[in-house]
Write a protein that holds these residues in place. Structure first.
Motif, PDB file in Angstrom:
ATOM      1  N   SER A 124     -17.668  28.761  49.216  1.00 42.20           N
ATOM      2  CA  SER A 124     -16.898  29.969  49.512  1.00 42.20           C
ATOM      3  C   SER A 124     -17.721  31.238  49.296  1.00 42.20           C
ATOM      4  N   ARG A 125     -18.695  31.183  48.394  1.00 44.06           N
ATOM      5  CA  ARG A 125     -19.527  32.360  48.113  1.00 44.06           C
ATOM      6  C   ARG A 125     -20.689  32.492  49.096  1.00 44.06           C
ATOM      7  N   ALA A 126     -20.961  31.449  49.844  1.00 40.80           N
ATOM      8  CA  ALA A 126     -22.103  31.484  50.769  1.00 40.80           C
ATOM      9  C   ALA A 126     -21.774  32.219  52.055  1.00 40.80           C
ATOM     10  N   GLY A 127     -20.510  32.521  52.296  1.00 38.89           N
ATOM     11  CA  GLY A 127     -20.126  33.237  53.499  1.00 38.89           C
ATOM     12  C   GLY A 127     -20.094  32.337  54.728  1.00 38.89           C
ATOM     13  N   LYS A 128     -19.900  32.950  55.865  1.00 38.65           N
ATOM     14  CA  LYS A 128     -19.860  32.185  57.108  1.00 38.65           C
ATOM     15  C   LYS A 128     -20.345  33.026  58.272  1.00 38.65           C
ATOM     16  N   VAL A 129     -20.848  32.342  59.279  1.00 35.80           N
ATOM     17  CA  VAL A 129     -21.281  33.018  60.503  1.00 35.80           C
ATOM     18  C   VAL A 129     -20.039  33.529  61.220  1.00 35.80           C
ATOM     19  N   GLY A 163     -31.198  27.211  45.652  1.00 33.58           N
ATOM     20  CA  GLY A 163     -30.879  28.452  44.959  1.00 33.58           C
ATOM     21  C   GLY A 163     -30.456  29.615  45.831  1.00 33.58           C
ATOM     22  N   ARG A 164     -30.379  29.413  47.150  1.00 34.52           N
ATOM     23  CA  ARG A 164     -29.965  30.496  48.042  1.00 34.52           C
ATOM     24  C   ARG A 164     -28.770  30.045  48.877  1.00 34.52           C
ATOM     25  N   PRO A 165     -27.877  30.987  49.225  1.00 36.27           N
ATOM     26  CA  PRO A 165     -26.721  30.619  50.037  1.00 36.27           C
ATOM     27  C   PRO A 165     -27.071  30.424  51.500  1.00 36.27           C
ATOM     28  N   VAL A 166     -26.518  29.381  52.094  1.00 38.68           N
ATOM     29  CA  VAL A 166     -26.608  29.166  53.538  1.00 38.68           C
ATOM     30  C   VAL A 166     -25.180  29.247  54.079  1.00 38.68           C
ATOM     31  N   PRO A 167     -24.883  30.201  54.951  1.00 37.66           N
ATOM     32  CA  PRO A 167     -23.510  30.400  55.416  1.00 37.66           C
ATOM     33  C   PRO A 167     -23.005  29.233  56.269  1.00 37.66           C
ATOM     34  N   GLU A 168     -21.708  29.014  56.193  1.00 31.34           N
ATOM     35  CA  GLU A 168     -21.077  28.023  57.067  1.00 31.34           C
ATOM     36  C   GLU A 168     -21.224  28.477  58.511  1.00 31.34           C
ATOM     37  N   ALA A 207     -28.282  35.667  51.760  1.00 27.93           N
ATOM     38  CA  ALA A 207     -28.449  34.646  52.793  1.00 27.93           C
ATOM     39  C   ALA A 207     -29.274  35.150  53.971  1.00 27.93           C
ATOM     40  N   ALA A 208     -29.461  36.453  54.044  1.00 20.81           N
ATOM     41  CA  ALA A 208     -30.108  37.039  55.215  1.00 20.81           C
ATOM     42  C   ALA A 208     -31.561  37.380  54.939  1.00 20.81           C
ATOM     43  N   GLY A 209     -32.326  36.410  54.531  1.00 20.02           N
ATOM     44  CA  GLY A 209     -33.747  36.618  54.324  1.00 20.02           C
ATOM     45  C   GLY A 209     -34.036  37.303  53.018  1.00 20.02           C
ATOM     46  N   GLY A 210     -35.018  38.175  53.011  1.00 22.46           N
ATOM     47  CA  GLY A 210     -35.420  38.854  51.788  1.00 22.46           C
ATOM     48  C   GLY A 210     -36.820  38.455  51.402  1.00 22.46           C
ATOM     49  N   ASP A 211     -37.262  39.006  50.307  1.00 21.33           N
ATOM     50  CA  ASP A 211     -38.615  38.757  49.818  1.00 21.33           C
ATOM     51  C   ASP A 211     -38.658  37.421  49.104  1.00 21.33           C
ATOM     52  N   PRO A 212     -39.394  36.401  49.596  1.00 23.73           N
ATOM     53  CA  PRO A 212     -39.427  35.107  48.957  1.00 23.73           C
ATOM     54  C   PRO A 212     -39.986  35.137  47.561  1.00 23.73           C
ATOM     55  N   GLY A 239     -47.169  55.785  54.010  1.00 19.26           N
ATOM     56  CA  GLY A 239     -45.770  55.367  54.129  1.00 19.26           C
ATOM     57  C   GLY A 239     -45.417  54.369  53.057  1.00 19.26           C
ATOM     58  N   ASP A 240     -44.183  54.153  52.880  1.00 13.96           N
ATOM     59  CA  ASP A 240     -43.669  53.237  51.858  1.00 13.96           C
ATOM     60  C   ASP A 240     -43.184  51.964  52.526  1.00 13.96           C
ATOM     61  N   PHE A 241     -44.036  50.946  52.570  1.00 11.73           N
ATOM     62  CA  PHE A 241     -43.672  49.682  53.213  1.00 11.73           C
ATOM     63  C   PHE A 241     -42.838  48.864  52.249  1.00 11.73           C
ATOM     64  N   ASP A 242     -41.624  49.243  52.074  1.00  9.29           N
ATOM     65  CA  ASP A 242     -40.763  48.598  51.068  1.00  9.29           C
ATOM     66  C   ASP A 242     -40.014  47.442  51.675  1.00  9.29           C
ATOM     67  N   PHE A 243     -40.473  46.241  51.347  1.00  9.08           N
ATOM     68  CA  PHE A 243     -39.788  45.048  51.834  1.00  9.08           C
ATOM     69  C   PHE A 243     -38.966  44.417  50.718  1.00  9.08           C
ATOM     70  N   ASP A 244     -38.535  45.190  49.771  1.00 13.34           N
ATOM     71  CA  ASP A 244     -37.812  44.646  48.622  1.00 13.34           C
ATOM     72  C   ASP A 244     -36.358  44.447  48.968  1.00 13.34           C
ATOM     73  N   PHE A 245     -36.057  43.311  49.537  1.00  8.99           N
ATOM     74  CA  PHE A 245     -34.680  43.006  49.927  1.00  8.99           C
ATOM     75  C   PHE A 245     -33.891  42.603  48.688  1.00  8.99           C
ATOM     76  N   ASP A 246     -32.607  42.836  48.732  1.00 10.20           N
ATOM     77  CA  ASP A 246     -31.710  42.403  47.645  1.00 10.20           C
ATOM     78  C   ASP A 246     -31.415  40.932  47.812  1.00 10.20           C
ATOM     79  N   LEU A 247     -31.917  40.101  46.860  1.00  6.54           N
ATOM     80  CA  LEU A 247     -31.668  38.659  46.958  1.00  6.54           C
ATOM     81  C   LEU A 247     -30.255  38.299  46.560  1.00  6.54           C
TER      82      LEU A 247
END
Length: 249
Positions: A124-129, A163-168, A207-212, A239-247
């Motif tokens: 339920s926490r992994a969300g859905k497409v 350890g990461r959510p995969v949506p339904e 679930a939508a990618g992020g910094d591994p 420039g600030d190449f900030d790829f720090d995604f929220d995991l």
């Protein structure tokens, strides 16, 4: 002499108390295991009935039933080897995941999906497409959809993978399977999920990618100060190449 008798009686009482405590604890563990295995067996048998009686009439249903059969085989093996309540609970989880695949197969064939199933593996926490999305990642077409189709025959019921959510949802490829086997996500999968699921309503940010690596892949100033070769001033901030995604963990 009296003191020795008292000591002997006290020692005997302690021995009996320890023996009784261990016996009670063992009986409690045995009862927990028996109850857990009985619950697991119920779900395994229910899944077995679905696998035995359902025949896929389209590619999506066939694939979902193949996954359900795979979970049934795993659950039967786990049940045979379960010697603790915790291991029996893992059997229940495998069987329930298989039932989600069987339920998806029924939906793919426009059949009654049956009663709701308990949540499992953080589903339920992994969300859905929630929308049809088609992208190209590293030259390969990837599709996600809330509905089965010829283009999206691979179903995932939603949950935690390494350890990461995969949506339904229904997908063109089972891109989460390498992480199931390896126990970790590859960099290419982060790129894929970011493109395929990023910004989609109903899909958590994790679930939508992020910094591994889980950190800032380049949040600093890569351009820096270019120096003063001839009093040319600041050569410019790269420039600030900030790829720090929220995991999202």
């Amino acid at each position: 002499m009296t003191a020795l008798i008292v000591i002997a009686i006290a020692a005997a009482v302690i021995v009996v108390a320890v023996w009784w405590s261990r016996r009670t604890e063992a009986a409690h563990r045995a009862k927990q295991l028996e109850d857990a295995k009985a619950d697991a067996r119920r779900w395994v048998e229910r899944l077995g009935g679905q696998v035995l009686n359902l025949v896929g009439t389209n590619e999506a249903a066939k694939q979902a039933l193949a996954d359900a059969a795979e979970r049934h085989t795993a659950a039967v093996s786990q049940l045979e080897q379960a010697d603790t309540a915790e291991k029996a609970k893992l059997t229940t989880d495998s069987a329930l995941e298989g039932l989600y695949y069987a339920r998806a197969a029924r939906l793919a064939m426009d059949m009654d999906p049956g009663p709701d199933l308990p949540d499992v593996n953080g589903r339920s926490r992994a969300g859905k497409v929630t929308e049809h999305r088609e992208v190209e990642v590293e030259g390969e077409r990837q599709v996600a959809s809330p509905e089965p189709s010829e283009a999206t025959p691979h179903y995932y019921p939603g949950g935690q993978v390494a350890g990461r959510p995969v949506p339904e949802g229904w997908y063109s490829q089972p891109w989460w399977k390498p992480a199931l086997v390896a126990g970790a996500w590859g960099v290419g999968t982060f790129m894929l999920t970011s493109a395929l699921l990023g910004g989609m309503t109903g899909v958590p940010a994790a679930a939508a990618g992020g910094d591994p690596a889980g950190g800032d892949a380049g949040g600093g100033d890569p351009g820096g100060d270019g120096g003063d070769p001839g009093d040319g001033g600041d050569a410019g901030d790269g420039g600030d190449f900030d790829f720090d995604f929220d995991l999202g963990f």
